[in-house]
Design a protein around this motif. Sequence first.
Motif, PDB file in Angstrom:
ATOM      1  N   SER A 111      11.655   0.504  69.526  1.00 22.46           N
ATOM      2  CA  SER A 111      10.943   1.603  68.865  1.00 22.46           C
ATOM      3  C   SER A 111      11.905   2.588  68.218  1.00 22.46           C
ATOM      4  N   GLY A 112      11.518   3.057  67.037  1.00 23.39           N
ATOM      5  CA  GLY A 112      12.296   4.059  66.334  1.00 23.39           C
ATOM      6  C   GLY A 112      12.429   5.331  67.142  1.00 23.39           C
ATOM      7  N   ARG A 113      13.513   6.030  66.934  1.00 21.33           N
ATOM      8  CA  ARG A 113      13.778   7.238  67.705  1.00 21.33           C
ATOM      9  C   ARG A 113      13.212   8.486  67.069  1.00 21.33           C
ATOM     10  N   ALA A 114      13.002   8.484  65.769  1.00 16.49           N
ATOM     11  CA  ALA A 114      12.493   9.671  65.077  1.00 16.49           C
ATOM     12  C   ALA A 114      11.002   9.536  64.751  1.00 16.49           C
ATOM     13  N   ALA A 115      10.373   8.503  65.289  1.00 18.08           N
ATOM     14  CA  ALA A 115       8.942   8.295  65.035  1.00 18.08           C
ATOM     15  C   ALA A 115       8.118   9.353  65.751  1.00 18.08           C
ATOM     16  N   PRO A 116       6.954   9.684  65.206  1.00 17.46           N
ATOM     17  CA  PRO A 116       6.082  10.655  65.880  1.00 17.46           C
ATOM     18  C   PRO A 116       5.724  10.180  67.290  1.00 17.46           C
ATOM     19  N   GLY A 117       5.745  11.088  68.223  1.00 19.01           N
ATOM     20  CA  GLY A 117       5.384  10.780  69.598  1.00 19.01           C
ATOM     21  C   GLY A 117       6.500  10.210  70.444  1.00 19.01           C
ATOM     22  N   THR A 118       7.677  10.050  69.886  1.00 14.53           N
ATOM     23  CA  THR A 118       8.793   9.521  70.656  1.00 14.53           C
ATOM     24  C   THR A 118       9.303  10.562  71.646  1.00 14.53           C
ATOM     25  N   VAL A 119       9.974  10.106  72.674  1.00 14.17           N
ATOM     26  CA  VAL A 119      10.512  11.021  73.687  1.00 14.17           C
ATOM     27  C   VAL A 119      11.893  11.544  73.309  1.00 14.17           C
ATOM     28  N   PHE A 120      12.440  11.045  72.204  1.00 14.13           N
ATOM     29  CA  PHE A 120      13.806  11.405  71.832  1.00 14.13           C
ATOM     30  C   PHE A 120      13.858  12.589  70.879  1.00 14.13           C
ATOM     31  N   ASP A 121      14.906  13.388  71.034  1.00 15.77           N
ATOM     32  CA  ASP A 121      15.254  14.429  70.079  1.00 15.77           C
ATOM     33  C   ASP A 121      16.088  13.711  69.028  1.00 15.77           C
ATOM     34  N   THR A 176      32.458  17.401  66.085  1.00 13.45           N
ATOM     35  CA  THR A 176      32.732  17.722  64.679  1.00 13.45           C
ATOM     36  C   THR A 176      31.460  18.193  63.995  1.00 13.45           C
ATOM     37  N   LEU A 177      30.371  17.456  64.178  1.00 12.14           N
ATOM     38  CA  LEU A 177      29.095  17.848  63.567  1.00 12.14           C
ATOM     39  C   LEU A 177      28.617  19.195  64.112  1.00 12.14           C
ATOM     40  N   ALA A 178      28.765  19.406  65.409  1.00  9.17           N
ATOM     41  CA  ALA A 178      28.294  20.640  66.035  1.00  9.17           C
ATOM     42  C   ALA A 178      29.017  21.872  65.501  1.00  9.17           C
ATOM     43  N   ARG A 217      19.932  12.013  70.693  1.00 13.52           N
ATOM     44  CA  ARG A 217      20.767  12.350  71.841  1.00 13.52           C
ATOM     45  C   ARG A 217      20.124  11.816  73.107  1.00 13.52           C
ATOM     46  N   ALA A 218      20.989  11.484  74.053  1.00 17.74           N
ATOM     47  CA  ALA A 218      20.503  11.015  75.352  1.00 17.74           C
ATOM     48  C   ALA A 218      21.560  11.335  76.396  1.00 17.74           C
ATOM     49  N   GLU A 239      20.401  19.344  60.129  1.00 18.71           N
ATOM     50  CA  GLU A 239      19.682  18.691  61.237  1.00 18.71           C
ATOM     51  C   GLU A 239      20.645  17.934  62.148  1.00 18.71           C
ATOM     52  N   LEU A 240      21.616  17.227  61.562  1.00 22.31           N
ATOM     53  CA  LEU A 240      22.609  16.523  62.378  1.00 22.31           C
ATOM     54  C   LEU A 240      23.450  17.507  63.172  1.00 22.31           C
ATOM     55  N   ARG A 241      23.822  18.614  62.545  1.00 23.92           N
ATOM     56  CA  ARG A 241      24.592  19.652  63.234  1.00 23.92           C
ATOM     57  C   ARG A 241      23.801  20.222  64.407  1.00 23.92           C
ATOM     58  N   ASP A 242      22.538  20.541  64.157  1.00 23.53           N
ATOM     59  CA  ASP A 242      21.703  21.122  65.206  1.00 23.53           C
ATOM     60  C   ASP A 242      21.492  20.137  66.356  1.00 23.53           C
ATOM     61  N   LEU A 243      21.289  18.869  66.030  1.00 24.61           N
ATOM     62  CA  LEU A 243      21.165  17.825  67.054  1.00 24.61           C
ATOM     63  C   LEU A 243      22.448  17.747  67.879  1.00 24.61           C
ATOM     64  N   ALA A 244      23.580  17.762  67.192  1.00 19.39           N
ATOM     65  CA  ALA A 244      24.878  17.695  67.886  1.00 19.39           C
ATOM     66  C   ALA A 244      25.089  18.920  68.771  1.00 19.39           C
TER      67      ALA A 244
END
Length: 158
Positions: free
Chosen positions: A19-29, A103-105, A6-7, A138-143
């Motif tokens: 850079s990957g978004r789910a990599a350790p240390g990333t700023v992204f959720d 929908t996911l949420a 999400r952004a 996890e997708l639902r929670d992210l949404a």
Amino acid sequence: MYDYYRAADRQAAMVDPDSGRAAPGTVFDAVDAKGIDPRVILGHLIALIRDVPYDLDLIETISLYPPPEGGPQSLEEWEALPEDSPYKEGPCIEELPTDVRDTLAGVPDGRLADLVERWEQEFFAPPDGGYLTTLIAELRDLAQRAQAEDQTIYCWIC
């Protein structure tokens, strides 16, 4: 590889596109969804949640990176690109529509088992049902977090 994240806006979504978004240390959720692409496999899940037939046009993403306006316009231009061009090799960033986020949420815990049972039929070699249950949650929670912050869901593809 597909990372859903999400952004607040497109500019924020395209920070450090290599850079990957789910990599350790990333700023992204973010959620590492491994081989779950947005248009086909996620599209099947969205169709199941909505209880509608799957259609390839169910999820219309918007390509953000590499920028479409700088992409090759012909086969000749494509062939002239260097082999390491992001247009050939990636990574790519796609914006998902708000209705997919919503929908996911809206998936309740009580539907997870049924969705997993039906969704795993869409795979040639279905992943473990526990993995799919966790992934949907996890997708639902992210949404839900994106929805609460009025943010958009993006997919980083490599």
